[in-house]
Design a protein around this motif. Structure first.
Motif, mmCIF file in Angstrom:
data_model
loop_
_atom_site.group_PDB
_atom_site.id
_atom_site.type_symbol
_atom_site.label_atom_id
_atom_site.label_comp_id
_atom_site.label_asym_id
_atom_site.label_seq_id
_atom_site.Cartn_x
_atom_site.Cartn_y
_atom_site.Cartn_z
ATOM 1 N N ARG A 100 0.818 -1.206 0.000
ATOM 2 C CA ARG A 100 0.000 0.000 0.000
ATOM 3 C C ARG A 100 0.854 1.260 0.000
ATOM 4 O O ARG A 100 0.471 2.260 -0.543
ATOM 5 C CB ARG A 100 -0.916 0.013 1.236
ATOM 6 C CG ARG A 100 -2.041 -1.001 1.203
ATOM 7 C CD ARG A 100 -3.082 -0.665 2.261
ATOM 8 N NE ARG A 100 -2.516 -0.634 3.592
ATOM 9 C CZ ARG A 100 -2.412 -1.696 4.375
ATOM 10 N NH1 ARG A 100 -2.805 -2.882 3.936
ATOM 11 N NH2 ARG A 100 -1.901 -1.590 5.587
ATOM 12 N N ARG A 101 2.036 1.198 0.608
ATOM 13 C CA ARG A 101 2.755 2.429 0.892
ATOM 14 C C ARG A 101 3.992 2.665 0.038
ATOM 15 O O ARG A 101 4.387 3.788 -0.179
ATOM 16 C CB ARG A 101 3.159 2.471 2.376
ATOM 17 C CG ARG A 101 1.964 2.566 3.290
ATOM 18 C CD ARG A 101 2.373 2.901 4.699
ATOM 19 N NE ARG A 101 1.203 3.138 5.526
ATOM 20 C CZ ARG A 101 1.257 3.474 6.798
ATOM 21 N NH1 ARG A 101 2.424 3.625 7.395
ATOM 22 N NH2 ARG A 101 0.149 3.668 7.480
ATOM 23 N N THR B 281 6.514 3.213 -3.000
ATOM 24 C CA THR B 281 6.388 3.782 -4.342
ATOM 25 C C THR B 281 7.681 3.531 -5.099
ATOM 26 O O THR B 281 8.726 3.207 -4.515
ATOM 27 C CB THR B 281 6.130 5.293 -4.293
ATOM 28 O OG1 THR B 281 7.283 5.949 -3.740
ATOM 29 C CG2 THR B 281 4.893 5.621 -3.469
ATOM 30 N N ARG C 287 -0.700 4.252 -5.788
ATOM 31 C CA ARG C 287 -1.470 3.522 -4.767
ATOM 32 C C ARG C 287 -2.848 3.134 -5.291
ATOM 33 O O ARG C 287 -3.379 2.089 -4.949
ATOM 34 C CB ARG C 287 -1.594 4.392 -3.511
ATOM 35 C CG ARG C 287 -0.268 4.664 -2.814
ATOM 36 C CD ARG C 287 -0.473 5.419 -1.510
ATOM 37 N NE ARG C 287 0.794 5.743 -0.890
ATOM 38 C CZ ARG C 287 1.377 6.932 -0.950
ATOM 39 N NH1 ARG C 287 0.793 7.917 -1.596
ATOM 40 N NH2 ARG C 287 2.540 7.149 -0.361
#
Length: 352
Positions: A12-13, A15, A126
């Protein structure tokens, strides 16, 4: 409760930018690794691969079977009715397809300028959006690399410069619009015709200016450099530049403004000087925003098919998402002169 190092949280977090920073390489290098490119040193590839595995970064997008149901529309700023028309066109197509839209502004004039740009890309990553419509002054190589790594199709509307032949882009017939606006004023009998263009570095501005010059040349009229001004497409620049034009020893009898908002500003400058529109000064805009038909007087303008540009961009995204091949990557939609009440023959007869 999940541990901060567990895959679910990282997915989810994390990048691409974070992975590139941790690996000590560029976003473009991470993109190359994700896409299996051979032009990466083996040691660098191993380091990036290890980080991708550690963070459980998804290597491929899951299209068709697991759609996100969203497209993104990204602007530099959201301070113009021009943007609203593009959003309206794209949203209608998306809604009909059961897809939602997310609108973002990167606020290119803010400081630091790159922070909002990073933020929308992080959010996009995301969300795993199905595609992006970009209405930006510039798409940087790093931004292109991240979009490529994410395998997110994107379409550019009205690119600032000459469009990349590999990037799908939607524009309008700006040269033809500039020609038609100026030719209309010539046909009415105007000879001192000014232009308040948009920013000199923008492709659409240059095309409209070239159309203006082409019409003058075809009519055998001189292109007076004093009658060529540049604005930023907003009301205030039209007001300021028109004021300067009207203070000339031999002022114009007509103004072609590079946007409707600049035309509104020009009208205000003229009225402050006691001039009547169109009796003393004819004004033509460019865009045909919805308010132009209710303006006083209703504005003669070149209709730029903004909503249609947004619609076509959305349809193009859906085709790209389905893996279809585009017949052409650059599309220009036709413009049309809309005659209303802000233009008339000049009160005094000009001579060439």
């Amino acid at each position: 409760m999940t541990n901060g190092n567990q895959p679910g949280r990282d997915r989810r977090r994390v990048t691409i930018t974070a992975i590139a920073r941790e690996a000590g390489v560029s976003v473009s290098t991470v993109s190359k690794v994700l896409n299996g490119r051979a032009d990466v040193a083996e040691g660098t590839r191993s380091r990036v691969e290890e980080l991708l595995d550690r963070h459980a970064y998804p290597r491929t997008r899951r299209r068709g079977s697991d759609p996100a149901g969203l497209i993104d529309i990204v602007f530099d700023e959201l301070d113009s009715p021009w943007a609203v028309e593009i959003i309206r066109g794209a949203e209608e197509v998306a809604h009909a397809s059961g897809v939602g839209t997310v609108v973002s502004a990167i606020h290119a004039r803010s400081e630091p300028a790159d922070e909002p740009a990073r933020q929308w890309l992080d959010n996009l990553e995301r969300r795993r959006s199905e595609g992006v419509i970009l209405v930006l002054d510039e798409l940087t190589p790093d931004q292109q690399a991240r979009l490529s790594a994410l395998e997110v199709p994107y379409v550019v509307i009205d690119p600032r410069g000459e469009p990349d032949p590999e990037v799908p882009s939607i524009g309008a017939a700006n040269w033809a619009g500039g020609l038609a606006a100026t030719q209309h004023l010539i046909d009415l009998g105007h000879r001192r015709i000014a232009i308040i263009s948009g920013p000199s570095g923008m492709l659409c501005s240059r095309a409209r200016l070239d159309g203006y010059r082409g019409a003058l040349e075809s009519a055998g009229l001189p292109a007076d450099p004093a009658l060529v001004r540049y604005g930023d497409f907003h009301h205030e620049s039209g007001y300021v530049q028109a004021g300067l034009l009207l203070e000339l020893p031999d002022p114009p009898t007509a103004v072609f403004a590079g946007s409707d908002q600049q035309a509104y500003g020009a009208c205000e400058a003229a009225r402050e000087r006691g001039l009547r529109i169109p009796q003393d000064l004819s004004i033509v805009g460019f865009d045909d925003l919805s308010v132009s038909r209710w303006f006083s007087p209703p504005l003669t303008t070149v209709r730029q098919p903004l909503a249609e540009m947004g619609s076509l961009a959305a349809r193009t995204l859906f085709r790209l998402a389905r893996g279809e091949t585009l017949e052409t990557r650059r599309v220009e939609l036709a413009t049309e002169l809309v005659l209303r009440e802000s233009t008339a023959p000049p009160a005094r007869r000009d001579t060439p």
